[in-house]
Design an enzyme around this catalytic site. Structure first.
Site, mmCIF file in Angstrom:
data_model
loop_
_atom_site.group_PDB
_atom_site.id
_atom_site.type_symbol
_atom_site.label_atom_id
_atom_site.label_comp_id
_atom_site.label_asym_id
_atom_site.label_seq_id
_atom_site.Cartn_x
_atom_site.Cartn_y
_atom_site.Cartn_z
ATOM 1 N N LYS A 82 29.176 -22.667 -0.724
ATOM 2 C CA LYS A 82 28.883 -21.642 0.283
ATOM 3 C C LYS A 82 27.784 -22.168 1.187
ATOM 4 O O LYS A 82 26.909 -22.921 0.731
ATOM 5 C CB LYS A 82 28.450 -20.344 -0.388
ATOM 6 N N ARG B 203 20.125 -23.741 -3.055
ATOM 7 C CA ARG B 203 19.935 -22.907 -4.239
ATOM 8 C C ARG B 203 20.065 -23.817 -5.456
ATOM 9 O O ARG B 203 21.071 -24.496 -5.632
ATOM 10 C CB ARG B 203 21.010 -21.833 -4.277
ATOM 11 N N ASP C 57 16.407 -20.280 -8.875
ATOM 12 C CA ASP C 57 16.745 -18.943 -9.362
ATOM 13 C C ASP C 57 15.812 -18.474 -10.462
ATOM 14 O O ASP C 57 15.749 -17.288 -10.769
ATOM 15 C CB ASP C 57 18.190 -18.936 -9.890
ATOM 16 N N HIS D 296 21.789 -6.586 -10.549
ATOM 17 C CA HIS D 296 22.582 -7.553 -9.779
ATOM 18 C C HIS D 296 23.900 -7.693 -10.536
ATOM 19 O O HIS D 296 23.976 -8.366 -11.563
ATOM 20 C CB HIS D 296 21.832 -8.895 -9.702
ATOM 21 N N LEU D 297 24.935 -7.001 -10.032
ATOM 22 C CA LEU D 297 26.210 -6.937 -10.746
ATOM 23 C C LEU D 297 27.294 -7.643 -9.945
ATOM 24 O O LEU D 297 27.870 -7.069 -9.023
ATOM 25 C CB LEU D 297 26.607 -5.470 -10.984
ATOM 26 N N ASP E 122 38.183 -9.595 -12.585
ATOM 27 C CA ASP E 122 37.990 -9.032 -11.245
ATOM 28 C C ASP E 122 37.880 -7.494 -11.320
ATOM 29 O O ASP E 122 38.856 -6.809 -11.648
ATOM 30 C CB ASP E 122 39.204 -9.442 -10.386
ATOM 31 N N ARG F 126 37.757 -5.265 -9.059
ATOM 32 C CA ARG F 126 38.688 -4.521 -8.188
ATOM 33 C C ARG F 126 40.004 -4.253 -8.911
ATOM 34 O O ARG F 126 40.546 -3.156 -8.881
ATOM 35 C CB ARG F 126 38.991 -5.337 -6.923
ATOM 36 N N GLU G 117 21.035 -14.096 -0.738
ATOM 37 C CA GLU G 117 20.244 -15.203 -1.290
ATOM 38 C C GLU G 117 20.010 -16.297 -0.256
ATOM 39 O O GLU G 117 18.933 -16.897 -0.194
ATOM 40 C CB GLU G 117 20.952 -15.771 -2.525
#
Ligand code: AMP
Length: 390
Positions: free
Chosen positions: A17, A90, A147, A205-206, A280, A282, A376
């Site tokens: 990313k 990161r 982190d 933080h999920l 997932d 969703r 982040e």
């Protein structure tokens, strides 16, 4: 003069990313956001430039598979869009030595490689772009942001495992992760609710990785993760906290190898393992399968349990924040969680929650709960801009 630009790279095991920020007097402003997904098999590049609403996608295909090739593609692409003045990365583990962002040199890279055994599934991928950039652009300033760093303020009891001292001296401690996300939330909370920012907050933080952190006055007090990012809450595919006897049982009675146990703990457990379906959220929410219900119920139960634990170590709670993929988007998980936490003073506003409003508790609620999208990369860019300004 052209504005200075900062590239932020967040390299994981299967995705790269990235964001590009412009340095401004009021802080970094994002110009580009994108990622290369499925980098090991069939990479797909996507990027959103400026105010574009949809990301432009390009299938890179098998010929570009692999970290090195994807990284090369990304660096060339970035080079065509901006002259990068500094890069921020990161890095999951800073160990005992690094509790602040650092400007990376060859000695630092070596020290960070030494921490690979503490985060074998993350750290090697985090370091690859740092090495690649220092080869390609030896003069470029690179900043590593950890982190673990935000958790350096944890009280000392929270940092120790009840194990022999020699093991603690060897670095086996409760570090804590998702620190860049928590640091961002603590910064943002000063705008959203300046009073709560001074108080005692539980932040959940999920996402595919999930943890919770007790934050008092912007500083970490304790969190659910320990030596590795496998502790605490159940996650997409990670088990979270287990009775240590489970590992011994798997090894001794079930004859499972270390590799198999690692695979079970990191890739076959959590929401995926309990449901027998998927990691997932969703899809779990849409599924009628009883396993899907079980997975959500166990997830919520553990979140509620950790709310209690984290409130206790702060001596109370003044508010809560939900963030990351599930925390920001699953009104179901938030509703189920907060409905069981009325005793702490939360009164859910169902309409606000369904709309993913910033404040999801009623005006009468004794304490507030918020939904704040995490960022982040922006936190990393802030660190890099601060270092550039020195
Ligand atoms: P992250 O690792 O932060 O990207 O979060 C990924 C998780 O967020 C996955 O479990 C997704 O299913 C979940 N997620 C993303 N969007 C939604 C949504 N609209 N409703 C429920 N869960 C979601």
């Amino acid at each position: 003069m052209d504005p200075q630009t900062i590239a932020v790279i967040n390299a994981g095991s299967s995705s790269l990313k990235f964001s590009l920020f412009e340095v401004t007097s009021s802080g970094p402003v994002r110009r580009i956001r994108g990622q290369i997904s499925e980098i090991n098999t069939a990479p797909v590049f996507s990027a959103r430039i400026g105010s574009q609403t949809a990301a432009r996608e390009q299938i890179l295909g098998e010929a570009h598979a692999g970290h090195q090739r994807c990284l090369h593609y990304l660096l060339e692409w970035l080079g065509q869009h901006a002259q990068v003045h500094a890069a921020g990365h990161r890095v999951v583990h800073g160990g005992l030595a690094f509790s602040q962002p650092i400007v990376v040199d060859s000695a630092a890279i070596k020290a960070l490689e030494g921490l690979i055994p503490l985060a074998p599934l993350h750290q090697p991928y985090n370091l690859e772009p740092i090495r690649a950039l220092s080869r390609l652009y030896p003069g470029l300033m690179q900043v590593a942001c950890f982190d673990t760093a935000f958790h350096a303020t944890k009280r000392k009891e929270a940092r120790r495992f009840p194990l022999p001292r020699a093991l603690a001296d060897a670095g086996i401690r409760r570090y804590g992760f998702h620190g860049l996300s928590y640091e961002y939330i603590a910064m943002k909370l000063k705008e959203v609710d300046p009073v709560l920012a001074q108080g005692r907050t539980v932040v959940a933080h999920l996402g595919n990785g999930a943890s919770m952190c007790a934050i008092h006055g912007g500083k970490a007090v304790d969190s659910t993760m320990g030596l590795t990012a496998a502790d605490g809450l159940p996650m997409g595919t990670r088990s979270g906290a287990l009775d240590p006897g489970v590992l011994l049982f798997m090894a001794r009675e079930l004859n499972m190898s270390l590799e198999t146990i690692e695979d079970v703990l990191y890739r076959q457990s959590g929401l995926k393992g309990i449901s027998g379906l998927t990691h997932d959220m969703r899809l779990l929410e849409q599924s009628q399968h009883p396993g899907a219900r079980d997975a959500i119920d166990v997830f919520v139960y553990r979140i509620q349990q950790q709310f209690g634990a984290l409130c206790a170590v702060m001596g109370g709670i003044d508010g809560a924040v939900f963030t990351a993929g599930i925390g920001e988007n699953s009104s179901l998980v938030r509703r189920q969680t907060l409905r069981g936490l009325g005793w702490l003073g939360f009164e859910l506003d169902d309409t606000a929650n369904a709309q993913h409003a910033t404040r999801i508790t009623t005006a009468n609620s004794n304490i507030p709960a918020y939904v704040i999208p995490t960022d982040e990369d922006l936190m990393i860019a802030h660190h890099v801009q601060n270092i550039l300004a020195v």
